[in-house]
Write a protein that holds these residues in place. Structure first.
Motif, PDB file in Angstrom:
ATOM      1  N   ALA A 173      15.616  -4.210  -6.021  1.00  0.00           N
ATOM      2  CA  ALA A 173      14.719  -3.060  -6.199  1.00  0.00           C
ATOM      3  C   ALA A 173      13.357  -3.337  -5.572  1.00  0.00           C
ATOM      4  O   ALA A 173      12.786  -2.478  -4.883  1.00  0.00           O
ATOM      5  CB  ALA A 173      14.572  -2.748  -7.688  1.00  0.00           C
ATOM      6  N   ALA A 174      12.821  -4.550  -5.789  1.00  0.00           N
ATOM      7  CA  ALA A 174      11.512  -4.901  -5.231  1.00  0.00           C
ATOM      8  C   ALA A 174      11.516  -4.842  -3.707  1.00  0.00           C
ATOM      9  O   ALA A 174      10.525  -4.442  -3.081  1.00  0.00           O
ATOM     10  CB  ALA A 174      11.106  -6.295  -5.702  1.00  0.00           C
ATOM     11  N   ALA A 175      12.644  -5.219  -3.098  1.00  0.00           N
ATOM     12  CA  ALA A 175      12.731  -5.233  -1.636  1.00  0.00           C
ATOM     13  C   ALA A 175      12.833  -3.840  -1.047  1.00  0.00           C
ATOM     14  O   ALA A 175      12.651  -3.664   0.161  1.00  0.00           O
ATOM     15  CB  ALA A 175      13.934  -6.068  -1.206  1.00  0.00           C
ATOM     16  N   LEU A 176      13.109  -2.836  -1.898  1.00  0.00           N
ATOM     17  CA  LEU A 176      13.356  -1.484  -1.390  1.00  0.00           C
ATOM     18  C   LEU A 176      12.257  -0.484  -1.740  1.00  0.00           C
ATOM     19  O   LEU A 176      12.322   0.664  -1.311  1.00  0.00           O
ATOM     20  CB  LEU A 176      14.696  -0.977  -1.934  1.00  0.00           C
ATOM     21  CG  LEU A 176      15.924  -1.735  -1.435  1.00  0.00           C
ATOM     22  CD1 LEU A 176      17.155  -1.294  -2.210  1.00  0.00           C
ATOM     23  CD2 LEU A 176      16.122  -1.519   0.052  1.00  0.00           C
ATOM     24  N   LEU A 177      11.264  -0.902  -2.493  1.00  0.00           N
ATOM     25  CA  LEU A 177      10.235   0.037  -2.945  1.00  0.00           C
ATOM     26  C   LEU A 177       9.439   0.649  -1.793  1.00  0.00           C
ATOM     27  O   LEU A 177       8.945   1.767  -1.893  1.00  0.00           O
ATOM     28  CB  LEU A 177       9.283  -0.653  -3.931  1.00  0.00           C
ATOM     29  CG  LEU A 177       9.890  -1.005  -5.294  1.00  0.00           C
ATOM     30  CD1 LEU A 177       8.888  -1.802  -6.126  1.00  0.00           C
ATOM     31  CD2 LEU A 177      10.320   0.257  -6.038  1.00  0.00           C
ATOM     32  N   HIS A 178       9.299  -0.084  -0.684  1.00  0.00           N
ATOM     33  CA  HIS A 178       8.530   0.429   0.454  1.00  0.00           C
ATOM     34  C   HIS A 178       9.434   1.100   1.495  1.00  0.00           C
ATOM     35  O   HIS A 178       8.995   1.379   2.606  1.00  0.00           O
ATOM     36  CB  HIS A 178       7.720  -0.692   1.099  1.00  0.00           C
ATOM     37  CG  HIS A 178       8.542  -1.818   1.655  1.00  0.00           C
ATOM     38  ND1 HIS A 178       9.300  -2.648   0.862  1.00  0.00           N
ATOM     39  CD2 HIS A 178       8.739  -2.260   2.930  1.00  0.00           C
ATOM     40  CE1 HIS A 178       9.913  -3.544   1.617  1.00  0.00           C
ATOM     41  NE2 HIS A 178       9.590  -3.316   2.873  1.00  0.00           N
ATOM     42  N   ARG A 208       0.834  -1.207   0.000  1.00  0.00           N
ATOM     43  CA  ARG A 208       0.000   0.000   0.000  1.00  0.00           C
ATOM     44  C   ARG A 208       0.869   1.257   0.000  1.00  0.00           C
ATOM     45  O   ARG A 208       0.696   2.172   0.811  1.00  0.00           O
ATOM     46  CB  ARG A 208      -0.941  -0.006   1.203  1.00  0.00           C
ATOM     47  CG  ARG A 208      -1.891  -1.206   1.214  1.00  0.00           C
ATOM     48  CD  ARG A 208      -2.752  -1.230   2.449  1.00  0.00           C
ATOM     49  NE  ARG A 208      -3.619  -2.407   2.465  1.00  0.00           N
ATOM     50  CZ  ARG A 208      -4.422  -2.738   3.476  1.00  0.00           C
ATOM     51  NH1 ARG A 208      -4.448  -1.959   4.559  1.00  0.00           N
ATOM     52  NH2 ARG A 208      -5.173  -3.811   3.418  1.00  0.00           N
ATOM     53  N   ILE A 209       1.811   1.276  -0.921  1.00  0.00           N
ATOM     54  CA  ILE A 209       2.733   2.406  -1.025  1.00  0.00           C
ATOM     55  C   ILE A 209       2.038   3.546  -1.762  1.00  0.00           C
ATOM     56  O   ILE A 209       1.499   3.345  -2.861  1.00  0.00           O
ATOM     57  CB  ILE A 209       4.008   1.999  -1.797  1.00  0.00           C
ATOM     58  CG1 ILE A 209       4.623   0.734  -1.191  1.00  0.00           C
ATOM     59  CG2 ILE A 209       5.018   3.131  -1.791  1.00  0.00           C
ATOM     60  CD1 ILE A 209       5.744   0.143  -2.035  1.00  0.00           C
ATOM     61  N   PRO A 210       2.009   4.751  -1.220  1.00  0.00           N
ATOM     62  CA  PRO A 210       1.418   5.892  -1.928  1.00  0.00           C
ATOM     63  C   PRO A 210       2.052   6.063  -3.314  1.00  0.00           C
ATOM     64  O   PRO A 210       3.251   5.838  -3.482  1.00  0.00           O
ATOM     65  CB  PRO A 210       1.724   7.084  -1.012  1.00  0.00           C
ATOM     66  CG  PRO A 210       1.882   6.474   0.353  1.00  0.00           C
ATOM     67  CD  PRO A 210       2.503   5.129   0.123  1.00  0.00           C
ATOM     68  N   LYS A 211       1.249   6.475  -4.271  1.00  0.00           N
ATOM     69  CA  LYS A 211       1.694   6.531  -5.664  1.00  0.00           C
ATOM     70  C   LYS A 211       2.941   7.386  -5.844  1.00  0.00           C
ATOM     71  O   LYS A 211       3.907   6.971  -6.510  1.00  0.00           O
ATOM     72  CB  LYS A 211       0.574   7.060  -6.555  1.00  0.00           C
ATOM     73  CG  LYS A 211       0.941   7.069  -8.038  1.00  0.00           C
ATOM     74  CD  LYS A 211      -0.223   7.542  -8.895  1.00  0.00           C
ATOM     75  CE  LYS A 211       0.167   7.544 -10.369  1.00  0.00           C
ATOM     76  NZ  LYS A 211      -0.957   8.034 -11.232  1.00  0.00           N
ATOM     77  N   ALA A 212       2.944   8.595  -5.294  1.00  0.00           N
ATOM     78  CA  ALA A 212       4.080   9.499  -5.475  1.00  0.00           C
ATOM     79  C   ALA A 212       5.360   8.904  -4.875  1.00  0.00           C
ATOM     80  O   ALA A 212       6.440   8.974  -5.479  1.00  0.00           O
ATOM     81  CB  ALA A 212       3.774  10.853  -4.848  1.00  0.00           C
ATOM     82  N   ARG A 213       5.219   8.309  -3.694  1.00  0.00           N
ATOM     83  CA  ARG A 213       6.371   7.705  -3.046  1.00  0.00           C
ATOM     84  C   ARG A 213       6.869   6.509  -3.835  1.00  0.00           C
ATOM     85  O   ARG A 213       8.085   6.315  -4.010  1.00  0.00           O
ATOM     86  CB  ARG A 213       5.966   7.287  -1.631  1.00  0.00           C
ATOM     87  CG  ARG A 213       7.033   6.579  -0.823  1.00  0.00           C
ATOM     88  CD  ARG A 213       6.472   6.210   0.538  1.00  0.00           C
ATOM     89  NE  ARG A 213       7.270   5.220   1.223  1.00  0.00           N
ATOM     90  CZ  ARG A 213       6.832   4.502   2.236  1.00  0.00           C
ATOM     91  NH1 ARG A 213       5.594   4.672   2.669  1.00  0.00           N
ATOM     92  NH2 ARG A 213       7.618   3.619   2.828  1.00  0.00           N
ATOM     93  N   TYR A 214       5.939   5.708  -4.327  1.00  0.00           N
ATOM     94  CA  TYR A 214       6.311   4.530  -5.122  1.00  0.00           C
ATOM     95  C   TYR A 214       7.053   4.935  -6.386  1.00  0.00           C
ATOM     96  O   TYR A 214       8.102   4.367  -6.723  1.00  0.00           O
ATOM     97  CB  TYR A 214       5.050   3.734  -5.477  1.00  0.00           C
ATOM     98  CG  TYR A 214       5.230   2.737  -6.588  1.00  0.00           C
ATOM     99  CD1 TYR A 214       5.850   1.506  -6.357  1.00  0.00           C
ATOM    100  CD2 TYR A 214       4.793   3.025  -7.890  1.00  0.00           C
ATOM    101  CE1 TYR A 214       6.024   0.588  -7.385  1.00  0.00           C
ATOM    102  CE2 TYR A 214       4.961   2.108  -8.917  1.00  0.00           C
ATOM    103  CZ  TYR A 214       5.572   0.895  -8.658  1.00  0.00           C
ATOM    104  OH  TYR A 214       5.748  -0.010  -9.684  1.00  0.00           O
ATOM    105  N   GLU A 215       6.528   5.908  -7.103  1.00  0.00           N
ATOM    106  CA  GLU A 215       7.153   6.322  -8.361  1.00  0.00           C
ATOM    107  C   GLU A 215       8.548   6.900  -8.128  1.00  0.00           C
ATOM    108  O   GLU A 215       9.467   6.655  -8.918  1.00  0.00           O
ATOM    109  CB  GLU A 215       6.257   7.336  -9.078  1.00  0.00           C
ATOM    110  CG  GLU A 215       4.963   6.705  -9.609  1.00  0.00           C
ATOM    111  CD  GLU A 215       4.050   7.720 -10.272  1.00  0.00           C
ATOM    112  OE1 GLU A 215       4.299   8.948 -10.102  1.00  0.00           O
ATOM    113  OE2 GLU A 215       3.087   7.301 -10.944  1.00  0.00           O
TER     114      GLU A 215
END
Length: 321
Positions: free
Chosen positions: A165-170, A124-131
């Motif tokens: 990268a996947a482990a660091l997105l949040h 549930r990462i906010p869109k702006a933060r995720y991008e």
């Protein structure tokens, strides 16, 4: 620095036992308790990057699985970011990232981009933060050309970068890396190492690195924790580990022609010759540069390489001393 920062990962007397059933006859099996982790204690500060090493079967992966909440300890106490990994696993999972070199967390038939989209929804990462996080990871790990490629078509090195990268997105506070450079070529290893250094410096991410490759430890970690047969053997600087284990690096020298064994090189001795190639060993805590300079000044040098001591040999020497 607060107490929570000092003991951001806090392990005290950690134990884990398994019941193993062995054949005791034609029809009978006996149960035996095997202690995989036996009273291990250590603490990591917030933002620290430490190597967690030992031979196969030492208890490294079992310890990491307890730190992530996958396994429940038999005894002892542990806290990660102030949380109990077993009782507060749901809260903890948002604060940790895990990369296992032998297993991928990506979806095999989906492109990287779609896998990352699923990760965003899971956490549930906010869109702006995720991008912003995705853009940063893609840039530093050079994943731009791979985003639309199915995971099954990626090379091992590409997939490993994708997993990191996947482990660091949040934006986890803690990153557990289990053999992150296993099977990678020199270029891919360098990219992964450089990224981890930048990540630790910029975000202060606490990193626990499990590996058999001592060069990973030397490039990334100032501190190393050694475990063997489930017990803590050493906790301190890598140079101190080499000193205790009296370990030696190997300088492999290729000369223009076959010559007698190289002599009178400070701190080194020739242990093997084969045609124009010679092998010299020297203390692992010493620099290879002075040795190379002496050899190059006196011998027709063509090529050379430095081989790091094997961690199993280092630990075996520790037992001997």
């Amino acid at each position: 620095m607060t107490a929570s920062d000092e003991g951001f990962i806090d392990v005290r007397g950690l134990e884990k036992s398994f019941t193993v059933r062995r054949r005791g006859g034609l029809w009978r099996r006996t149960a035996e308790q095997v202690r995989a982790v036996d009273g291990v204690s250590f603490a990591l500060r917030r933002g620290e990057m430490a190597g967690f090493i030992g031979p196969n079967g030492a208890g490294k992966s079992t310890t990491v699985k307890m730190l992530t909440g996958i396994l429940t300890p038999t005894g002892g106490r542990l806290r990660v970011a102030g949380l109990d990994p077993q009782r507060e696993r749901t809260r903890l999972v948002r604060r940790i990232g895990v990369v296992f070199g032998q297993r991928t967390t990506l979806w095999w038939d989906l492109p990287l981009r779609d896998s990352y989209g699923l990760v965003r929804r899971m956490y549930r990462i906010p869109k702006a933060r995720y991008e912003a996080n995705l853009e940063r990871c893609v840039e530093l790990l050079e994943l731009g050309a791979l985003l639309d490629v199915p995971v099954r078509q990626l090379s091992l090195g590409q997939r490993m970068r994708g997993d990191i990268a996947a482990a660091l997105l949040h934006e986890p506070d803690v990153l557990y890396l289990d053999e992150p450079t296993i099977g990678l070529d020199v270029v891919s290893k360098a990219k992964v190492r450089d990224f981890l250094v930048d990540l630790n410096a910029e975000r202060g991410t606490t990193v626990l690195l499990t590996t058999h490759d001592l060069s990973d430890i030397e490039h990334l970690c100032k501190r190393v924790v050694v475990i063997d047969h489930g017990r803590l053997m050493y906790d301190g600087a890598l140079a101190g580990l080499h000193e205790i284990g009296q370990s030696r690096r190997t300088l492999v020298v290729d000369l223009e022609r076959e010559l007698p064994p190289i002599e009178k090189v400070d701190g080194a001795r020739t242990v093997r010759t084969e045609g124009p190639r010679q092998w010299l060993t020297f203390p692992a805590s010493a620099s290879a540069a002075p040795l190379v300079a002496q050899i190059a000044a006196r011998y027709p040098l063509v090529d050379l390489s430095v081989r790091e001591p094997d961690i199993e040999d280092v630990i075996a020497r520790m037992y001997g001393t």
